[in-house]
Design a protein around this motif. Sequence first.
Motif, PDB file in Angstrom:
ATOM      1  N   LYS A   1       0.834  -1.192   0.000  1.00  0.00           N
ATOM      2  CA  LYS A   1       0.000   0.000   0.000  1.00  0.00           C
ATOM      3  C   LYS A   1       0.875   1.252   0.000  1.00  0.00           C
ATOM      4  N   GLU A   2       0.409   2.274  -0.712  1.00  0.00           N
ATOM      5  CA  GLU A   2       1.089   3.555  -0.752  1.00  0.00           C
ATOM      6  C   GLU A   2       0.141   4.629  -0.231  1.00  0.00           C
ATOM      7  N   THR A   3       0.707   5.736   0.201  1.00  0.00           N
ATOM      8  CA  THR A   3      -0.098   6.807   0.785  1.00  0.00           C
ATOM      9  C   THR A   3       0.169   8.121   0.072  1.00  0.00           C
ATOM     10  N   LEU A   4      -0.922   8.765  -0.378  1.00  0.00           N
ATOM     11  CA  LEU A   4      -0.818  10.116  -0.930  1.00  0.00           C
ATOM     12  C   LEU A   4      -0.943  11.104   0.220  1.00  0.00           C
ATOM     13  N   HIS A   5      -0.026  12.048   0.278  1.00  0.00           N
ATOM     14  CA  HIS A   5      -0.002  13.080   1.312  1.00  0.00           C
ATOM     15  C   HIS A   5      -0.405  14.398   0.660  1.00  0.00           C
ATOM     16  N   ARG A   6      -1.349  15.109   1.280  1.00  0.00           N
ATOM     17  CA  ARG A   6      -1.793  16.399   0.723  1.00  0.00           C
ATOM     18  C   ARG A   6      -1.801  17.441   1.841  1.00  0.00           C
ATOM     19  N   MET A   7      -1.117  18.550   1.618  1.00  0.00           N
ATOM     20  CA  MET A   7      -1.005  19.610   2.622  1.00  0.00           C
ATOM     21  C   MET A   7      -1.683  20.881   2.113  1.00  0.00           C
ATOM     22  N   TRP A   8      -2.469  21.513   2.989  1.00  0.00           N
ATOM     23  CA  TRP A   8      -3.131  22.777   2.697  1.00  0.00           C
ATOM     24  C   TRP A   8      -2.485  23.859   3.554  1.00  0.00           C
ATOM     25  N   ILE A   9      -1.830  24.809   2.900  1.00  0.00           N
ATOM     26  CA  ILE A   9      -0.997  25.801   3.582  1.00  0.00           C
ATOM     27  C   ILE A   9      -1.586  27.202   3.377  1.00  0.00           C
ATOM     28  N   TYR A  10      -1.676  27.947   4.467  1.00  0.00           N
ATOM     29  CA  TYR A  10      -2.266  29.293   4.437  1.00  0.00           C
ATOM     30  C   TYR A  10      -1.207  30.332   4.798  1.00  0.00           C
ATOM     31  N   SER A  11      -1.213  31.434   4.051  1.00  0.00           N
ATOM     32  CA  SER A  11      -0.318  32.549   4.352  1.00  0.00           C
ATOM     33  C   SER A  11      -1.107  33.851   4.310  1.00  0.00           C
ATOM     34  N   HIS A  12      -0.696  34.808   5.123  1.00  0.00           N
ATOM     35  CA  HIS A  12      -1.356  36.118   5.119  1.00  0.00           C
ATOM     36  C   HIS A  12      -1.344  36.730   3.719  1.00  0.00           C
TER      37      HIS A  12
ATOM     38  N   LYS B   1      -2.671  24.347   7.562  1.00  0.00           N
ATOM     39  CA  LYS B   1      -4.002  24.292   8.151  1.00  0.00           C
ATOM     40  C   LYS B   1      -4.593  22.885   8.188  1.00  0.00           C
ATOM     41  N   HIS B   2      -4.203  22.043   7.237  1.00  0.00           N
ATOM     42  CA  HIS B   2      -4.860  20.734   7.136  1.00  0.00           C
ATOM     43  C   HIS B   2      -3.965  19.775   6.353  1.00  0.00           C
ATOM     44  N   VAL B   3      -4.000  18.517   6.767  1.00  0.00           N
ATOM     45  CA  VAL B   3      -3.226  17.463   6.090  1.00  0.00           C
ATOM     46  C   VAL B   3      -4.150  16.291   5.798  1.00  0.00           C
ATOM     47  N   GLU B   4      -4.049  15.744   4.597  1.00  0.00           N
ATOM     48  CA  GLU B   4      -4.820  14.568   4.218  1.00  0.00           C
ATOM     49  C   GLU B   4      -3.862  13.429   3.857  1.00  0.00           C
ATOM     50  N   ASN B   5      -4.183  12.241   4.321  1.00  0.00           N
ATOM     51  CA  ASN B   5      -3.444  11.035   3.960  1.00  0.00           C
ATOM     52  C   ASN B   5      -4.428  10.017   3.397  1.00  0.00           C
ATOM     53  N   ILE B   6      -4.194   9.569   2.166  1.00  0.00           N
ATOM     54  CA  ILE B   6      -5.088   8.632   1.503  1.00  0.00           C
ATOM     55  C   ILE B   6      -4.285   7.408   1.080  1.00  0.00           C
TER      56      ILE B   6
ATOM     57  N   GLN C   1     -13.737  26.236   4.446  1.00  0.00           N
ATOM     58  CA  GLN C   1     -14.023  26.547   5.850  1.00  0.00           C
ATOM     59  C   GLN C   1     -12.806  26.275   6.735  1.00  0.00           C
ATOM     60  N   ILE C   2     -12.042  25.257   6.415  1.00  0.00           N
ATOM     61  CA  ILE C   2     -10.832  24.954   7.185  1.00  0.00           C
ATOM     62  C   ILE C   2      -9.823  26.094   7.056  1.00  0.00           C
ATOM     63  N   LEU C   3      -9.701  26.661   5.863  1.00  0.00           N
ATOM     64  CA  LEU C   3      -8.723  27.716   5.622  1.00  0.00           C
ATOM     65  C   LEU C   3      -9.149  29.055   6.222  1.00  0.00           C
ATOM     66  N   PHE C   4     -10.441  29.389   6.060  1.00  0.00           N
ATOM     67  CA  PHE C   4     -10.887  30.744   6.391  1.00  0.00           C
ATOM     68  C   PHE C   4     -11.844  30.823   7.581  1.00  0.00           C
ATOM     69  N   GLY C   5     -12.293  29.668   8.106  1.00  0.00           N
ATOM     70  CA  GLY C   5     -13.138  29.669   9.277  1.00  0.00           C
ATOM     71  C   GLY C   5     -14.591  30.012   9.012  1.00  0.00           C
ATOM     72  N   VAL C   6     -14.969  30.145   7.738  1.00  0.00           N
ATOM     73  CA  VAL C   6     -16.358  30.416   7.376  1.00  0.00           C
ATOM     74  C   VAL C   6     -16.759  29.465   6.253  1.00  0.00           C
ATOM     75  N   GLU C   7     -18.061  29.179   6.176  1.00  0.00           N
ATOM     76  CA  GLU C   7     -18.552  28.307   5.138  1.00  0.00           C
ATOM     77  C   GLU C   7     -18.633  29.074   3.837  1.00  0.00           C
ATOM     78  N   GLY C   8     -18.080  28.507   2.772  1.00  0.00           N
ATOM     79  CA  GLY C   8     -18.088  29.164   1.483  1.00  0.00           C
ATOM     80  C   GLY C   8     -19.408  28.976   0.763  1.00  0.00           C
ATOM     81  N   LYS C   9     -19.897  30.051   0.154  1.00  0.00           N
ATOM     82  CA  LYS C   9     -21.134  29.999  -0.626  1.00  0.00           C
ATOM     83  C   LYS C   9     -20.921  30.738  -1.928  1.00  0.00           C
ATOM     84  N   LEU C  10     -21.337  30.096  -3.015  1.00  0.00           N
ATOM     85  CA  LEU C  10     -21.251  30.730  -4.315  1.00  0.00           C
ATOM     86  C   LEU C  10     -22.460  31.626  -4.520  1.00  0.00           C
ATOM     87  N   SER C  11     -22.235  32.810  -5.055  1.00  0.00           N
ATOM     88  CA  SER C  11     -23.341  33.728  -5.311  1.00  0.00           C
ATOM     89  C   SER C  11     -24.170  33.253  -6.488  1.00  0.00           C
ATOM     90  N   ASP C  12     -25.466  33.533  -6.464  1.00  0.00           N
ATOM     91  CA  ASP C  12     -26.353  33.153  -7.570  1.00  0.00           C
ATOM     92  C   ASP C  12     -26.053  34.030  -8.767  1.00  0.00           C
TER      93      ASP C  12
END
Length: 244
Positions: free
Chosen positions: A104-115, A174-179, A232-243
Amino acid sequence: MNPLLLLDQRQASVSKEYEVKVELQVLLPHMYPHVAPQLFARSNALHRQQQLQLNTGLASHISSLDSGELCICGAVQWVKDHSLPYLENSKISSESASKEVAVKETLHRMWIYSHHIYRQELRKKIFDCARKLNLTGFCLTGKPGVICVEGLRENCEEFWRVIRYPNWKHISCKHVENIETEGSVDNLRLFRAFEDLQFQAHGDYGLRNDYHMDLGQFLEFLKKHQSGHIFQILFGVEGKLSDK
């Protein structure tokens, strides 16, 4: 522009000769040839380590060329000249491991936030490092700045170490995923290359000072890549697309 080049390689054995295909993905930046292209060679006949070694050699070859030199044809020829030994080793490894349990192999995914991410030299460092480590994902330029990298865990962690050195303070993972998978981690990638994201900024200030990227466009991009929940993980709010 992201053309896919297919290279046929003949691999000889004692009993027969057969063909395998090596794909060369080419992502040309707008400033090519003054900015080096992103190249990635892959083949179903190559194991992970052999594919990594092949792409490391290819990246080293491109880096050795003079700045501004046209290199696509040379890259194709380099892959043709150098892929066969890896394919032969892959066949030997496959035959010797044919009765073993799949690893088995694992994909690593990192979500990085900067000002923010503005400076050209910093952006160059990010893209050069991602290309060298065979990582896919994206870099969102502006304020805020967001980076996603995916690939082997050791490569993602090396990327994280390199870009923070020596003094990038306003940055966090901010977040790490391992699959985990029994196949190739490449099949789990959400991105085909390492992309340069620049959405329309609020105001008329251009790429300078205190401008904010259009986060609605960014949310739409995330959803297209099965990652809407990350907003939401990155910005702390739920994202919504405008109509529309």
